[in-house]
Design a protein around this motif. Structure first.
Motif, PDB file in Angstrom:
ATOM      1  N   GLN A   1     -29.064  50.871  87.758  1.00 12.10           N
ATOM      2  CA  GLN A   1     -29.345  49.577  88.387  1.00 12.10           C
ATOM      3  C   GLN A   1     -30.786  49.574  88.887  1.00 12.10           C
ATOM      4  OE1 GLN A   1     -27.852  48.992  92.372  1.00 12.10           O
ATOM      5  NE2 GLN A   1     -27.304  46.872  91.972  1.00 12.10           N
TER       6      GLN A   1
ATOM      7  N   ILE B   1     -21.260  44.016  87.691  1.00 12.71           N
ATOM      8  CA  ILE B   1     -22.725  43.994  87.659  1.00 12.71           C
ATOM      9  C   ILE B   1     -23.291  44.286  89.044  1.00 12.71           C
ATOM     10  CG2 ILE B   1     -24.742  42.561  87.157  1.00 12.71           C
ATOM     11  CD1 ILE B   1     -22.977  40.944  85.229  1.00 12.71           C
ATOM     12  N   GLY B   2     -22.607  43.830  90.088  1.00 10.70           N
ATOM     13  CA  GLY B   2     -23.124  44.067  91.431  1.00 10.70           C
ATOM     14  C   GLY B   2     -22.157  43.638  92.509  1.00 10.70           C
TER      15      GLY B   2
ATOM     16  N   THR C   1     -32.643  41.680  89.260  1.00 13.02           N
ATOM     17  CA  THR C   1     -31.577  42.689  89.250  1.00 13.02           C
ATOM     18  C   THR C   1     -31.266  43.030  87.797  1.00 13.02           C
ATOM     19  OG1 THR C   1     -30.603  41.719  91.234  1.00 13.02           O
ATOM     20  CG2 THR C   1     -29.226  43.241  89.999  1.00 13.02           C
TER      21      THR C   1
ATOM     22  N   LEU D   1     -28.835  37.548  87.917  1.00 16.06           N
ATOM     23  CA  LEU D   1     -27.831  38.422  87.310  1.00 16.06           C
ATOM     24  C   LEU D   1     -27.465  37.826  85.957  1.00 16.06           C
ATOM     25  CD1 LEU D   1     -25.750  38.682  90.560  1.00 16.06           C
ATOM     26  CD2 LEU D   1     -27.009  40.560  89.561  1.00 16.06           C
TER      27      LEU D   1
END
Length: 415
Positions: free
Chosen positions: A249, A103-104, A180, A115
């Motif tokens: 994103q 995811i990041g 995010t 998140l």
């Protein structure tokens, strides 16, 4: 970040964590390297937080919330060694516990927004190298109903042949601060993904440092696979993936916000030659269409002209250090850490703190030859994706301090 002023909020965070996790045992929780966590909510933190985290470590936390719910992770504090590509010390967040989509990746002191996993499992991994620089991180996880995500959260897996994605609150009001979102679009193996933005309004900044949309080939946030990074109020040009997976994103910081965006995607077949001829002829046409590039790369590698004569005809001019080189087919994809930029043009520039970098593609990977770790003056054109395009006749030379005076003079030149 690490001065006396930073410790007051830190202490409050620790007290809150202690009250939440084990009030009867101690005034503050003890954070260890990794762990298995289950339940409706809890805290995780780097080993020894708020002390300096240890070097050469790899810690993994596996979080599971009740079945049917999703995991929401909020970073309360983050202070890791800063690097514009997060190469040294970083925290990765993944969907699921094994082989999940990333995811990041986070480092420095930038605190991302919430998140959210697509299921009831999430994995957090922190890696540090031999040199550490910071107090680590602390984050809180909690369980949420998937249908609660509408206004506050966003992102998810998109597998239908077409669909839309949008910022939280669209179109009623501005997107929130500190968010995010990651949309993972997956098409069948033999298809590509086309993305268009119908409306687009994201906080404007020359380097898209604060709020932005980034689009990546593949299923991970991988800097080498980034197609582009966008902000402002002009919709990006339509984007087509190289493969059957695309990652979008969206990130907003903790200050200004804007209207946001709505985008649409659709699957499409890989491009076929536009001819009705027999397969043999098709093959021949496809082969001959490649000849100009092959011929181009067989030419002698020789730059022409001088710094002065190439300045005006180049779309961008910069001095920088080559920090990554990735061969891809006959070309070379490189990331350049910018020492100074003299002519920006429409080159996409990434900024993290004071560090700026840009992507360039050397069309013929041996010509001109870029070596990792060396400093160059680079002049070239820019593709539609914002990456620099270096041809065999592009003007490239080693950067030395004695060039600085001439480059500064050229910067003020009227072309």
């Amino acid at each position: 970040m690490r001065g006396a002023g930073a410790w007051a909020p830190l202490c409050l965070l620790l007290v809150a964590a202690a009250q939440h996790s084990r009030p009867q045992l101690s005034e503050r929780p003890v954070f260890t390297c990794g762990g298995i966590l289950t339940g409706e909510s809890g805290f995780i933190g780097s080993e020894g937080f708020p002390g300096v985290y240890p070097p050469n470590s790899k810690c993994t936390w596996k979080i599971t919330v009740p079945e049917g719910k999703v995991v929401v992770l909020n970073f309360r504090f983050i202070d890791l060694e800063s690097d514009n590509l997060c190469r040294y010390d970083f925290v990765d967040v993944y969907n699921g516990h094994a082989n999940g989509q990333r995811i990041g990746r986070f480092c420095g002191t930038f605190r991302p927004g919430a998140l959210v996993s697509s299921g009831n499992k999430m994995m957090v991994q922190m890696i540090s190298d031999a040199n550490t620089a910071g107090n680590g991180f602390m984050a809180m996880f909690s369980a949420a109903e998937p249908n609660e995500r509408g206004d506050q959260y966003c992102g998810g897996l998109l597998e239908r042949p077409s669909g839309s994605f949008k910022t939280p609150n669209w179109p009623d009001r501005d997107y929130p601060a500190g968010v995010t979102c990651v949309w993972h679009i997956v098409a069948p193996k033999n298809q590509l993904i086309e993305v268009t933005f119908e409306k687009f309004d994201v906080e404007r900044d020359n380097y898209c440092r604060y709020d932005y949309v980034a689009v990546f080939n593949g299923g991970e946030i991988n800097d080498a696979e980034r197609i582009g990074k966008y902000c402002g109020d002009s919709p990006p040009a339509p984007i087509v993936s190289e493969r059957n997976e695309l990652l979008i994103q969206f990130l907003s910081d903790l200050s200004l916000t804007a209207d946001g965006f709505i985008g649409h995607y659709k699957f499409r077949p890989k491009k076929l030659p536009t001819t009705t001829a027999l397969p043999v002829t098709t093959t021949f046409l496809a082969t001959t269409s490649l000849k100009p590039t092959v011929a181009l790369c067989q030419q002698k590698c020789r730059r022409s002209g001088t710094l002065e004569s190439n300045y005006c005809s180049s779309n961008f001019v910069l001095a920088g250090t080559v920090i990554t080189t990735i061969p891809r087919g006959g070309s070379l994809h490189a990331t350049v850490s910018i020492i100074n930029i003299y002519k920006e043009g429409n080159l996409a520039i990434q900024q993290a703190g004071k560090n700026m970098s840009a992507k360039v593609i050397v069309v013929c990977k041996q010509c001109p030859l870029l070596r990792r770790g060396l400093n160059y003056i680079i002049m070239g054109q820019v593709g539609e994706d914002g990456r620099g395009k270096i041809m065999p006749n592009s003007f490239i030379m080693m950067f030395k301090t004695k060039n600085q005076k001439l480059l500064d003079a050229l910067k003020n030149k009227q072309c």
